[in-house]
Design a protein around this motif. Structure first.
Motif, short mmCIF file in Angstrom:
data_model
loop_
_atom_site.label_atom_id
_atom_site.label_comp_id
_atom_site.label_asym_id
_atom_site.label_seq_id
_atom_site.Cartn_x
_atom_site.Cartn_y
_atom_site.Cartn_z
N PRO A 19 -13.91 14.25 2.55
CA PRO A 19 -14.34 13.27 1.55
C PRO A 19 -13.64 11.93 1.76
O PRO A 19 -12.53 11.87 2.25
N THR A 20 -14.33 10.88 1.38
CA THR A 20 -13.75 9.55 1.45
C THR A 20 -12.86 9.37 0.22
O THR A 20 -13.30 9.59 -0.91
N LEU A 21 -11.61 9.02 0.47
CA LEU A 21 -10.67 8.83 -0.64
C LEU A 21 -10.64 7.36 -1.03
O LEU A 21 -10.61 6.48 -0.17
N LYS A 22 -10.65 7.10 -2.34
CA LYS A 22 -10.56 5.72 -2.79
C LYS A 22 -9.18 5.48 -3.36
O LYS A 22 -8.54 6.39 -3.89
N GLU A 23 -8.73 4.27 -3.22
CA GLU A 23 -7.41 3.89 -3.71
C GLU A 23 -7.44 3.80 -5.24
O GLU A 23 -8.33 3.15 -5.80
N ALA A 24 -6.52 4.45 -5.90
CA ALA A 24 -6.44 4.40 -7.36
C ALA A 24 -5.44 3.33 -7.77
O ALA A 24 -4.36 3.23 -7.21
N SER A 25 -5.83 2.56 -8.76
CA SER A 25 -4.92 1.55 -9.28
C SER A 25 -3.95 2.23 -10.25
O SER A 25 -4.38 2.97 -11.14
N PRO A 26 -2.66 1.99 -10.10
CA PRO A 26 -1.71 2.65 -11.00
C PRO A 26 -1.68 2.04 -12.40
O PRO A 26 -1.11 2.62 -13.31
N ASP A 27 -2.31 0.89 -12.61
CA ASP A 27 -2.20 0.21 -13.90
C ASP A 27 -2.67 1.06 -15.08
O ASP A 27 -2.02 1.10 -16.12
N ALA A 28 -3.80 1.76 -14.93
CA ALA A 28 -4.31 2.58 -16.04
C ALA A 28 -3.36 3.73 -16.33
O ALA A 28 -3.10 4.07 -17.49
N ALA A 29 -2.81 4.35 -15.28
CA ALA A 29 -1.86 5.45 -15.48
C ALA A 29 -0.60 4.94 -16.16
O ALA A 29 -0.08 5.56 -17.09
N LEU A 30 -0.12 3.79 -15.72
CA LEU A 30 1.08 3.22 -16.34
C LEU A 30 0.80 2.82 -17.78
O LEU A 30 1.65 2.98 -18.65
N GLN A 31 -0.39 2.30 -18.05
CA GLN A 31 -0.75 1.93 -19.41
C GLN A 31 -0.77 3.17 -20.31
O GLN A 31 -0.25 3.15 -21.42
N LEU A 32 -1.38 4.27 -19.83
CA LEU A 32 -1.40 5.51 -20.62
C LEU A 32 0.01 6.01 -20.86
O LEU A 32 0.35 6.43 -21.96
N LEU A 33 0.84 5.97 -19.83
CA LEU A 33 2.23 6.39 -19.99
C LEU A 33 2.93 5.54 -21.05
O LEU A 33 3.67 6.07 -21.89
N GLY A 34 2.68 4.25 -21.05
CA GLY A 34 3.25 3.37 -22.07
C GLY A 34 2.76 3.72 -23.47
O GLY A 34 3.54 3.70 -24.43
N LEU A 35 1.48 4.05 -23.60
CA LEU A 35 0.93 4.43 -24.91
C LEU A 35 1.55 5.75 -25.39
O LEU A 35 1.88 5.89 -26.57
N LEU A 36 1.72 6.70 -24.47
CA LEU A 36 2.34 7.97 -24.85
C LEU A 36 3.80 7.78 -25.26
O LEU A 36 4.30 8.44 -26.17
N GLN A 37 4.48 6.86 -24.61
CA GLN A 37 5.86 6.55 -24.99
C GLN A 37 5.89 5.87 -26.36
O GLN A 37 6.66 6.24 -27.23
N ARG A 38 5.02 4.89 -26.55
CA ARG A 38 5.00 4.15 -27.81
C ARG A 38 4.69 5.06 -29.01
O ARG A 38 5.35 5.01 -30.03
N ASP A 39 3.68 5.91 -28.85
CA ASP A 39 3.20 6.71 -29.98
C ASP A 39 3.87 8.06 -30.12
O ASP A 39 3.84 8.65 -31.20
N ALA A 40 4.48 8.57 -29.02
CA ALA A 40 5.01 9.93 -29.07
C ALA A 40 6.42 10.06 -28.51
O ALA A 40 6.96 11.15 -28.50
N ARG A 41 6.98 8.96 -28.03
CA ARG A 41 8.31 8.99 -27.40
C ARG A 41 8.34 10.03 -26.27
O ARG A 41 9.31 10.75 -26.06
N PHE A 42 7.21 10.10 -25.56
CA PHE A 42 7.00 11.12 -24.54
C PHE A 42 8.06 11.07 -23.44
O PHE A 42 8.64 12.08 -23.08
N ILE A 43 8.31 9.89 -22.90
CA ILE A 43 9.28 9.78 -21.80
C ILE A 43 10.68 10.10 -22.31
O ILE A 43 11.45 10.77 -21.62
N ASP A 44 11.01 9.63 -23.51
CA ASP A 44 12.32 9.95 -24.08
C ASP A 44 12.50 11.47 -24.14
O ASP A 44 13.56 12.00 -23.81
#
Length: 187
Positions: free
Chosen positions: A57-82
């Motif tokens: 299969p042809t692999l496409k490059e994924a932009s990390p911005d959406a993943a980082l944004q979701l991670l930020g939202l999970l931290q903000r709302d759930a203190r997930f990373i903490d």
């Protein structure tokens, strides 16, 4: 807990970190696909003759911005990373359970606010199903004694999840998505 059998919280941490790394690192995603497909191919070779090889299969490059944004939202709302970065060995099971409830509540609220998620299969877990030839192998993973070709008859052990809609906030050009939670300085 051993490395070959991580705890439930260990598996959650592993799944989330792998999810974000797959989104942000195309080479890692390709390696995961090779491991996944290699394991399935090795199992299939011992159980049934393999069909002619398909083109990679042809692999496409994924932009990390959406993943980082979701991670930020999970931290903000759930203190997930903490929670994940905390060394929980020194806490009692009751303390960990109480914290996990808060993190779970915040993560669930964040997912529901920004994603429409539904099961891949509507049948209840444990239901018997028949998968006809041409079933969507990206949405259904066969486990157990996989021999021969479709139709396959089995029981649903997990209904799976799919995302129908994504509603992430738009990011300003100047937004640094790599800062998922700014440091706080109290004056």
């Amino acid at each position: 807990m051993t490395d070959s059998n991580p705890s439930f919280l260990g598996r959650i941490s592993l799944a989330v970190s792998a999810f974000f790394r797959i989104l942000g690192d195309g080479e890692f995603a390709a390696a995961v696909l090779r491991v996944r497909d290699g394991g399935a191919a090795a199992q299939a070779q011992t159980q049934a003759p393999s069909p002619a090889p398909k083109a990679a299969p042809t692999l496409k490059e994924a932009s990390p911005d959406a993943a980082l944004q979701l991670l930020g939202l999970l931290q903000r709302d759930a203190r997930f990373i903490d929670f994940v970065e905390e060394d929980i060995k020194r806490f009692s099971d009751a303390d960990i359970g109480a914290a996990a409830r808060l993190v779970h509540e915040g993560c669930r609220a964040t997912l529901r606010e920004h994603f429409t998620i539904r099961p891949v299969r509507d049948e209840a877990e444990g239901s018997r199903v028949t998968l006809q030839e041409g079933f969507d192998a990206s949405a259904i993973r066969l486990t157990g004694n996989v021999v021969g070709r479709a139709p396959f008859v089995g029981s649903i052990s997990h209904r799976g999840w799919r995302v129908d809609d994504v509603r992430l906030p738009k990011l300003a050009e100047s937004h640094n998505a790599k800062v998922i939670a700014p440091a706080e300085v109290e004056l």
